[in-house]
Design a protein around this motif. Structure first.
Motif, PDB file in Angstrom:
ATOM      1  N   CYS A  90       0.688  -1.003   0.360  1.00  0.00           N
ATOM      2  CA  CYS A  90       0.167  -0.263  -0.564  1.00  0.00           C
ATOM      3  C   CYS A  90       1.161   0.532   0.169  1.00  0.00           C
ATOM      4  N   ASN A  92      -0.082   4.154   1.629  1.00  0.00           N
ATOM      5  CA  ASN A  92      -0.502   4.601   2.439  1.00  0.00           C
ATOM      6  C   ASN A  92       0.520   4.482   4.346  1.00  0.00           C
ATOM      7  N   LYS A  93      -0.775   5.520   4.724  1.00  0.00           N
ATOM      8  CA  LYS A  93      -0.133   5.558   5.913  1.00  0.00           C
ATOM      9  C   LYS A  93      -0.979   5.794   6.928  1.00  0.00           C
ATOM     10  N   CYS A  94      -2.082   5.313   7.018  1.00  0.00           N
ATOM     11  CA  CYS A  94      -3.080   5.018   8.301  1.00  0.00           C
ATOM     12  C   CYS A  94      -3.334   5.799   8.773  1.00  0.00           C
ATOM     13  N   CYS A  97      -3.805   2.245  11.248  1.00  0.00           N
ATOM     14  CA  CYS A  97      -3.242   1.360  10.718  1.00  0.00           C
ATOM     15  C   CYS A  97      -3.276   0.287  11.614  1.00  0.00           C
ATOM     16  N   LYS A 113       2.443  -4.426   4.084  1.00  0.00           N
ATOM     17  CA  LYS A 113       0.929  -3.801   4.080  1.00  0.00           C
ATOM     18  C   LYS A 113       0.839  -3.983   2.646  1.00  0.00           C
ATOM     19  N   THR A 128      -7.683   0.386  -0.956  1.00  0.00           N
ATOM     20  CA  THR A 128      -8.221   1.153  -1.025  1.00  0.00           C
ATOM     21  C   THR A 128      -8.304   2.446  -2.254  1.00  0.00           C
TER      22      THR A 128
END
Ligand code: SF4
Length: 455
Positions: A90, A92-94, A97, A113, A128
């Motif tokens: 991924c 992202n860096k939600c 997470c 991830k 996502t």
């Protein structure tokens, strides 16, 4: 450059591929003259009654094979990579997470991830769409794949960028529109974070998501999972009982509104909300056929329905208990969340099988922290520490979701055998249906399983 040639790892015995004398080490070059990018292409071109496969043997010789088969029949080839491509990680860096909240020292693969749409189709993973190209969308539409599970989290583009820590995260909506316009089935999820995407933001998101109906068949709202390893991460607070009631009220209001128009409830609160709020679970019809069971939406309602069905079907065995009336003393370990609910089901079973004595132990999640209350994240070490010295009877029942991908191993790498030897007890892994639950608790084999009724 994409690799479009795929090394064969294994041939399934008795398969078409074995009959054709294909072997491990051979390379698939093309199907019907088309290069194969990944598992999407492979399945698409393979779904035919007549296919032409070009294979290269290790000495360089090429075999062109014309194969007649059933439409969806598989050739029985296992490739080195199940996606026939690299796994996409991924971008992202939600802020929520779960992987960022895991302690160090766990198995390497648990930290990967992924955010790969192919895994959404193959295994039901939520994606996502932030690393999905137009080319991917084109192929999904062309092959009419589905359903795809999408992590929306919010329909507010700026907020989505902030939540996913990705400045492109707000750009996905035209992609979703394309999928919806092409009739690709989708399910959505919102991981709800207190003070971030709840309240008015949630109302806005639910309203906006209805525009994708009916291609978007369901949206689940699940509470963020918070472990004790959040040092240095975005400050997130757990939801309390009042919050849970507010979330359920909001969702049920939308269910009514949408049902009047589409005969679909569409938006669902995960089981956790009802347990946290202390409210009874929705009736079965409200789950629209349980579209997001794997996401903890309707699992307990379905378990209840199936348990009652299984008991009704075996009514003639009633009162016999196992082994013709012998007392059966057993134990079951589960997470804090589901334990009270399982006790209610046990009471139902006892009405028919009074000789069964089931000890239900709720296991606190000391490994990830007490806020994690689902059984699927319990570890072998917590089970051993909290079951040692307890009355376990002749068998210990454990739900199958405690094991990693159906291996006989818990999240912390402790094996079922190690647990059996530490606790000196025979473990029985219980599949997730109510039929399996009744069978495991009573010890009386089922006359017929639910799936057989459905066939
Ligand atoms: S998409 Fe977000 S939640 Fe999922 S793995 Fe990536 S960072 Fe974690």
């Amino acid at each position: 450059m994409r690799n479009t040639e795929h090394k064969i790892k294994e041939i399934i015995p008795g398969s078409i591929a074995e009959e054709l004398e294909l072997e491990a080490g051979d390379t698939l070059v093309s199907v019907n003259g088309q290069e194969i990018e990944d598992v999407f292409d492979y399945h698409y071109y393979m779904n035919d009654e007549l296919v032409t496969v070009l294979v290269r043997k290790p000495d360089g010789e090429e075999w062109e094979l014309e194969i007649e088969k059933e439409y969806e029949e598989d050739l029985g080839i296992v490739f080195e990579s199940s996606l026939m491509d690299e796994y996409r990680s991924c971008r992202n860096k939600c802020i929520f997470c779960f992987i960022d909240q895991m302690p160090k020292g766990m198995r390497e693969t648990l930290y990967f991830k992924d955010d790969d749409s192919r895994l959404s189709f193959l295994q039901g993973n939520y994606v996502t769409l932030t690393n999905m190209s137009d080319h991917d969308i084109d192929r999904i539409i062309r092959y009419h794949l589905g359903p795809i599970n999408i992590s929306f989290h919010t329909m507010n583009p700026q907020l989505r960028c902030r939540m996913l820590n990705n400045r492109f995260a707000g750009d996905i909506f035209p992609k979703v529109e394309r999928l919806a316009a092409a009739g690709i089935e989708m399910n959505g999820q919102i991981v709800l974070c207190k003070g971030v995407n709840d309240g008015e933001e949630l109302e806005y998101s639910l309203e906006q998501l209805t525009q994708y109906l009916p291609a978007l068949r369901s949206v689940s709202v699940v509470p963020v999972g918070l472990t004790k390893f959040r040092e240095g991460l975005y400050p997130l607070e757990p939801f309390d009982q009042e919050d849970a009631k507010g979330v359920i009220d909001c969702i049920e209001r939308w269910q009514k509104k949408i049902y009047d128009r589409y005969r679909l409830h569409f938006v669902h609160a995960s089981d956790e909300w009802y347990l946290l709020a202390g409210r009874s679970l929705p009736e079965a019809e409200r789950y629209d056929g349980y579209l997001q069971l794997e996401n903890g939406v309707g699992m307990l309602r379905l378990l209840h329905e199936e348990t009652m069905e299984a008991l009704a079907e075996r009514a003639e065995d009633a009162g016999q208990g196992s082994d013709g009336g012998r007392v059966r003393e057993i134990s079951l370990a589960t997470g804090m969340l589901a334990a009270p609910y399982l006790r209610l089901l046990y009471e139902e079973i006892r009405k028919e099988y009074p000789q069964v004595r089931l000890h239900i132990y709720e296991i606190e999640n000391r490994f990830f922290g007490e806020r994690i209350t689902v059984s699927g994240l319990l570890t072998g070490q917590d089970l051993i520490a909290q079951l040692e010295g307890r009355a376990l009877g002749e068998e210990l029942l454990l739900p199958v979701n405690m094991l990693r991908s159906r291996e006989e191993v818990f999240l912390d790498d402790i094996t079922v055998k190690e647990l059996e030897s530490a606790l000196q007890i025979k473990v029985r892994i219980v599949e997730s249906s109510g039929y399996d639950f009744v069978e495991a608790v009573t010890g009386v084999p089922l006359p017929r399983k639910k799936e057989e009724f459905d066939e």
